[in-house]
Design a protein around this motif. Structure first.
Motif, PDB file in Angstrom:
ATOM      1  N   TYR A  65     -10.453  -2.799  -4.376  1.00 33.01           N
ATOM      2  CA  TYR A  65     -11.187  -3.903  -5.001  1.00 33.01           C
ATOM      3  C   TYR A  65     -10.385  -5.206  -5.004  1.00 33.01           C
ATOM      4  O   TYR A  65     -10.904  -6.265  -4.704  1.00 33.01           O
ATOM      5  N   PHE A  66      -9.108  -5.109  -5.368  1.00 30.26           N
ATOM      6  CA  PHE A  66      -8.281  -6.310  -5.462  1.00 30.26           C
ATOM      7  C   PHE A  66      -7.511  -6.618  -4.178  1.00 30.26           C
ATOM      8  O   PHE A  66      -6.796  -7.618  -4.107  1.00 30.26           O
ATOM      9  N   GLY A  67      -7.606  -5.776  -3.173  1.00 36.43           N
ATOM     10  CA  GLY A  67      -6.918  -6.005  -1.907  1.00 36.43           C
ATOM     11  C   GLY A  67      -5.400  -6.014  -2.057  1.00 36.43           C
ATOM     12  O   GLY A  67      -4.711  -6.820  -1.445  1.00 36.43           O
ATOM     13  N   LEU A  68      -4.889  -5.102  -2.871  1.00 39.62           N
ATOM     14  CA  LEU A  68      -3.454  -5.075  -3.166  1.00 39.62           C
ATOM     15  C   LEU A  68      -2.607  -4.491  -2.047  1.00 39.62           C
ATOM     16  O   LEU A  68      -1.399  -4.704  -2.018  1.00 39.62           O
ATOM     17  N   GLY A  69      -3.206  -3.730  -1.172  1.00 35.52           N
ATOM     18  CA  GLY A  69      -2.437  -3.105  -0.106  1.00 35.52           C
ATOM     19  C   GLY A  69      -3.339  -2.403   0.884  1.00 35.52           C
ATOM     20  O   GLY A  69      -4.559  -2.338   0.709  1.00 35.52           O
ATOM     21  N   ASN A  70      -2.729  -1.883   1.907  1.00 33.59           N
ATOM     22  CA  ASN A  70      -3.426  -1.135   2.936  1.00 33.59           C
ATOM     23  C   ASN A  70      -3.728   0.261   2.402  1.00 33.59           C
ATOM     24  O   ASN A  70      -2.823   0.988   1.999  1.00 33.59           O
ATOM     25  N   VAL A  71      -4.995   0.627   2.403  1.00 34.45           N
ATOM     26  CA  VAL A  71      -5.415   1.910   1.837  1.00 34.45           C
ATOM     27  C   VAL A  71      -4.906   3.080   2.673  1.00 34.45           C
ATOM     28  O   VAL A  71      -4.570   4.138   2.130  1.00 34.45           O
ATOM     29  N   ILE A  72      -4.814   2.902   3.979  1.00 35.03           N
ATOM     30  CA  ILE A  72      -4.326   3.983   4.844  1.00 35.03           C
ATOM     31  C   ILE A  72      -2.862   4.271   4.542  1.00 35.03           C
ATOM     32  O   ILE A  72      -2.470   5.435   4.405  1.00 35.03           O
ATOM     33  N   THR A  73      -2.055   3.218   4.417  1.00 35.96           N
ATOM     34  CA  THR A  73      -0.643   3.467   4.094  1.00 35.96           C
ATOM     35  C   THR A  73      -0.488   3.975   2.667  1.00 35.96           C
ATOM     36  O   THR A  73       0.445   4.724   2.385  1.00 35.96           O
ATOM     37  N   MET A  74      -1.411   3.592   1.786  1.00 38.89           N
ATOM     38  CA  MET A  74      -1.374   4.151   0.431  1.00 38.89           C
ATOM     39  C   MET A  74      -1.621   5.659   0.483  1.00 38.89           C
ATOM     40  O   MET A  74      -0.939   6.430  -0.184  1.00 38.89           O
ATOM     41  N   PHE A  75      -2.590   6.062   1.295  1.00 41.49           N
ATOM     42  CA  PHE A  75      -2.862   7.490   1.465  1.00 41.49           C
ATOM     43  C   PHE A  75      -1.641   8.202   2.049  1.00 41.49           C
ATOM     44  O   PHE A  75      -1.271   9.291   1.600  1.00 41.49           O
ATOM     45  N   ILE A  76      -1.005   7.569   3.030  1.00 43.35           N
ATOM     46  CA  ILE A  76       0.207   8.149   3.616  1.00 43.35           C
ATOM     47  C   ILE A  76       1.292   8.284   2.544  1.00 43.35           C
ATOM     48  O   ILE A  76       2.014   9.277   2.495  1.00 43.35           O
ATOM     49  N   GLY A 104       0.819  -1.210   0.000  1.00 38.81           N
ATOM     50  CA  GLY A 104       0.000   0.000   0.000  1.00 38.81           C
ATOM     51  C   GLY A 104       0.853   1.260   0.000  1.00 38.81           C
ATOM     52  O   GLY A 104       0.601   2.201  -0.745  1.00 38.81           O
ATOM     53  N   LEU A 105       1.878   1.246   0.841  1.00 42.94           N
ATOM     54  CA  LEU A 105       2.763   2.411   0.921  1.00 42.94           C
ATOM     55  C   LEU A 105       3.452   2.680  -0.408  1.00 42.94           C
ATOM     56  O   LEU A 105       3.458   3.811  -0.892  1.00 42.94           O
ATOM     57  N   TRP A 106       4.020   1.658  -1.028  1.00 43.94           N
ATOM     58  CA  TRP A 106       4.795   1.876  -2.253  1.00 43.94           C
ATOM     59  C   TRP A 106       3.911   2.138  -3.464  1.00 43.94           C
ATOM     60  O   TRP A 106       4.336   2.828  -4.398  1.00 43.94           O
ATOM     61  N   ILE A 107       2.676   1.644  -3.450  1.00 47.64           N
ATOM     62  CA  ILE A 107       1.739   2.052  -4.499  1.00 47.64           C
ATOM     63  C   ILE A 107       1.434   3.538  -4.333  1.00 47.64           C
ATOM     64  O   ILE A 107       1.378   4.288  -5.308  1.00 47.64           O
ATOM     65  N   GLY A 108       1.269   3.987  -3.093  1.00 52.14           N
ATOM     66  CA  GLY A 108       1.045   5.412  -2.832  1.00 52.14           C
ATOM     67  C   GLY A 108       2.245   6.268  -3.206  1.00 52.14           C
ATOM     68  O   GLY A 108       2.092   7.344  -3.787  1.00 52.14           O
ATOM     69  N   ILE A 109       3.444   5.779  -2.904  1.00 57.86           N
ATOM     70  CA  ILE A 109       4.657   6.519  -3.259  1.00 57.86           C
ATOM     71  C   ILE A 109       4.778   6.621  -4.781  1.00 57.86           C
ATOM     72  O   ILE A 109       5.098   7.682  -5.332  1.00 57.86           O
ATOM     73  N   GLY A 110       4.525   5.518  -5.467  1.00 61.94           N
ATOM     74  CA  GLY A 110       4.559   5.534  -6.939  1.00 61.94           C
ATOM     75  C   GLY A 110       3.529   6.489  -7.521  1.00 61.94           C
ATOM     76  O   GLY A 110       3.797   7.207  -8.488  1.00 61.94           O
ATOM     77  N   THR A 111       2.345   6.510  -6.913  1.00 63.54           N
ATOM     78  CA  THR A 111       1.296   7.434  -7.351  1.00 63.54           C
ATOM     79  C   THR A 111       1.738   8.875  -7.132  1.00 63.54           C
ATOM     80  O   THR A 111       1.530   9.736  -7.991  1.00 63.54           O
TER      81      THR A 111
END
Length: 144
Positions: A95-106, A40-47
């Motif tokens: 939807y796919f449960g790829l990561g933690n949404v809170i850490t993605m937001f962070i 979740g974190l690294w998807i957020g960082i990439g975003t």
């Protein structure tokens, strides 16, 4: 390539990455699901990195436009598009449960953190570059 878009963009990308490392190294020890935390974190960082690059491209293209009204409209359209893409990335992760949404937001907030710390980091990077040695202009013995 990034430096061609904006002189500060490579520094901003580096700062977002360092922010991600800091959050990863400090937070991963306190959660049970370490893999979801990290993804979740690294998807957020990439975003966040993608958003920074997209903003630089839009700013560069907008500066080239002569007509002010067209430039404002183009900037608004691409800003809305950028946020739609971010919401879509969040929806895919949920939807796919790829990561933690809170850490993605962070992770996405890494763009804000990097923007606030950019002047401070720019001075540090500038001092590091000034202390470095340019072999083309100085003697190699003076660089050591």
């Amino acid at each position: 390539m990034l430096k061609r878009l904006n002189d500060i963009l490579p520094e901003l990308i580096l700062e977002i990455f360092l922010y991600g490392l800091l959050v990863q190294l400090t937070g991963v020890w306190f959660v049970e699901e370490k893999l979801l935390y990290s993804t979740g974190l690294w998807i957020g960082i990439g975003t966040a990195m993608g958003m920074a690059i997209h903003m630089a491209v839009v700013i560069m293209d907008t500066v080239d436009l002569v007509i002010e009204r067209k430039a404002k409209m183009r900037t608004t359209i691409f800003s809305v598009l950028r946020y739609i893409v971010v919401v879509a990335v969040f929806a895919v992760v949920i939807y796919f449960g790829l990561g933690n949404v809170i850490t993605m937001f962070i992770g996405v907030m890494g763009l804000k953190a990097a923007a606030y710390f950019q002047p401070f980091m720019h001075r540090i990077i500038k001092k590091i570059k000034e202390r470095g040695c340019d072999v083309s202009t100085e003697l190699v013995d003076d660089c050591k």
